[in-house]
Motif scaffolding. Sequence first.
Motif, PDB file in Angstrom:
ATOM      1  N   GLY A 102       2.317   5.815  -2.363  1.00 23.98           N
ATOM      2  CA  GLY A 102       3.421   6.747  -2.150  1.00 23.98           C
ATOM      3  C   GLY A 102       4.172   7.082  -3.413  1.00 23.98           C
ATOM      4  O   GLY A 102       5.179   7.786  -3.370  1.00 23.98           O
TER       5      GLY A 102
ATOM      6  N   ARG B 219       0.819  -1.200   0.000  1.00 22.67           N
ATOM      7  CA  ARG B 219       0.000   0.000   0.000  1.00 22.67           C
ATOM      8  C   ARG B 219       0.862   1.263   0.000  1.00 22.67           C
ATOM      9  O   ARG B 219       0.554   2.230  -0.708  1.00 22.67           O
ATOM     10  CB  ARG B 219      -0.891  -0.026   1.236  1.00 22.67           C
ATOM     11  N   LEU B 220       1.909   1.241   0.778  1.00 24.33           N
ATOM     12  CA  LEU B 220       2.817   2.400   0.779  1.00 24.33           C
ATOM     13  C   LEU B 220       3.387   2.637  -0.608  1.00 24.33           C
ATOM     14  O   LEU B 220       3.488   3.769  -1.072  1.00 24.33           O
ATOM     15  CB  LEU B 220       3.958   2.181   1.781  1.00 24.33           C
ATOM     16  N   ARG B 221       3.774   1.550  -1.260  1.00 26.65           N
ATOM     17  CA  ARG B 221       4.365   1.716  -2.597  1.00 26.65           C
ATOM     18  C   ARG B 221       3.333   2.237  -3.590  1.00 26.65           C
ATOM     19  O   ARG B 221       3.628   3.102  -4.406  1.00 26.65           O
ATOM     20  CB  ARG B 221       4.948   0.384  -3.077  1.00 26.65           C
TER      21      ARG B 221
END
Lengths: 452, 192
Positions: free
Chosen positions: A64, A59-61
């Motif tokens: 972000g 999710r961060l990737r």
Amino acid sequence: MQKDTERSFDGGRCPPSEDVIAAVLDPAAGPNAEQLRRHLAQCAACRALVEDGRAVVGRLRREGAVAPRPDLVPGVLARIPDQAWRVSGRRTLALGRVYRFPVRLPVGIAAAALLVLGAALALRHAASRATQAATVALAQTGAVDSGLDWILARQKPSGGWDAKALGGAPEYAPALDGLAVLALTRAGDARSALHTPLARAASELIGRQTGDGCIGQDFDGTMYNHGIATLALLEIYRATGEARLRDPIAKALAFIRERQSPAGGWGYRNGRDALPNTSITAWQVQSLLLADRLGWQTNRIAVRKAMAWLAGTVNGNGYFGYERAQQFPEGPKTLTMMGAYCLLAARRLDIPVDPALLARVTRGIGELAGEKPTDYYGAFFYSSALTVADPVAFGDALAAAGSSLVAGQRATGDERGTWPADDRWGRAGGRLYSTSMALLALASPQANDPAL
Amino acid sequence: MIIRQTEAADTPADEALMVLVARRDKEAFTTLVRRHQNGLVNFFRRMGDYNCADDLAQETFVRLFKYRRRYRPKAKFTTFLYLIARRTWIDHCRALERRKRAYEKLVEAEILREPSGTDALDDAKARAAAALNVLTDEMRTVVVLSIYQGFKYREIAAMLGVPLGTVKTRMFHALRKLKEALSDAEGHGKIV
């Protein structure tokens, strides 16, 4: 994502949660992959840990991701002075005092002659040559590190090295201390960890300085000791910036200038009437050039006189003689690399050099580059001259010489990291000489370039 | 998204280009800047300063040139570059801290954490940026270098000068905090 040390791992406990997460992001840092796979098949808690970790990372990737920005190159280059860059026909200094000598057309033509081979090759083969240079450098890094470790381990609390115990002649102790310092400063990577050993070495060298500025006792090899020790003090000053070194360095430089022969060279003995030779002269010139680079501004006349004397020893092939042209007691190779190094280094500091002489010398070192050095002293000047001339064009020769040196290094025992003192100068210098010189020859491409 | 770039077999490696940069080769330096500029800008954005990221990346490249003689091709070039970037970031934070102390009535305590200019981000990006704000600077550095910049744990440990185990611990605790932060942002417990 809770830590549970009670979970089983191949019949035992679960691996630490930190390791399980590491396996998600960097398998090399996690537990054994096969064991972990088997464990995950059995352990729901660890499986959940992995899934949670993957979900957060994923999710961060996804969320972000950031769009590329406009090109930063113009902004970055605007903050670096134009004169910091290497340009054909004119070299100026980066991030230091900038010399602005007028560049006349013939000088530009000569410089073009000097650089044309390198430039052409660099354009055509830049990628492969540069990659080769880095590959060689990587291979040599381990050799350099173990050699530096040996030198550091042998430094006495007073800051010097025991020349006699290391196989050298005691009367050359200042020069041998100086060579060890040069190896540390040039082959080392400017680590702050080196500052203390260097400061101690500086104290030892300064302690050897006499009232007239000479470093070491007066004997038949005074100027050898003095030239190398002065260069070492300058390198320590460059690395540490210690203000206490300025005065001793100024005195040492004055001693060099005062002992210059009327013809412009220097000989072994302490006196203006000593018969000059290329070897002793090369060390004094290196000191004067580095001093010039570091801001001592009273050495240009001495350097120009030295250039004139060196020029007088060059024959039609571009080879430097020992005390005069055509005199080669041990062959022309090392002498030529020494003289060429001085000439090219001076040129890198924008000190005018006769273009016809430069072209001849460049041709000369090109002819001699195919012969590998046979002693450590020669290896240092070979590497330095070819590097200052053009490390890309001479990449093959430098790589071959470097590989040959690395192959001769002791890999085991108390002398691990050293080179045996088995060449013609080994009896005078011992293992400290051979190891320091080999390290200097292996120093990173830019380390022996006085303009950097 | 892994930002670190891979190189085609026929292009010079970063380490090789640095050998040329040490000799003040402008073309090699320009190639390195173009190759790594996006990664560096994104690094600084994710570290928490969206608006200054370009300036900080520029500063890092200028320092790279300044320190070119210190580079030895022992470690990967990117380790050297991000070591400088990390130093640039620390200096930037200290400068902000000094400013914060001078204008403490005007600046909120969260200035170092709050990414300015987030109104330019869409909701998802804003959530990710906000989630990163719950981390300490040490945790955030490990997360950014690993998850976004693609560095190995050992490389991060070398860069930060800490043991490998410390990197693992920081990452573990960081992911736990991030999970909570992302879940809170959505108002429910599941993150996927």
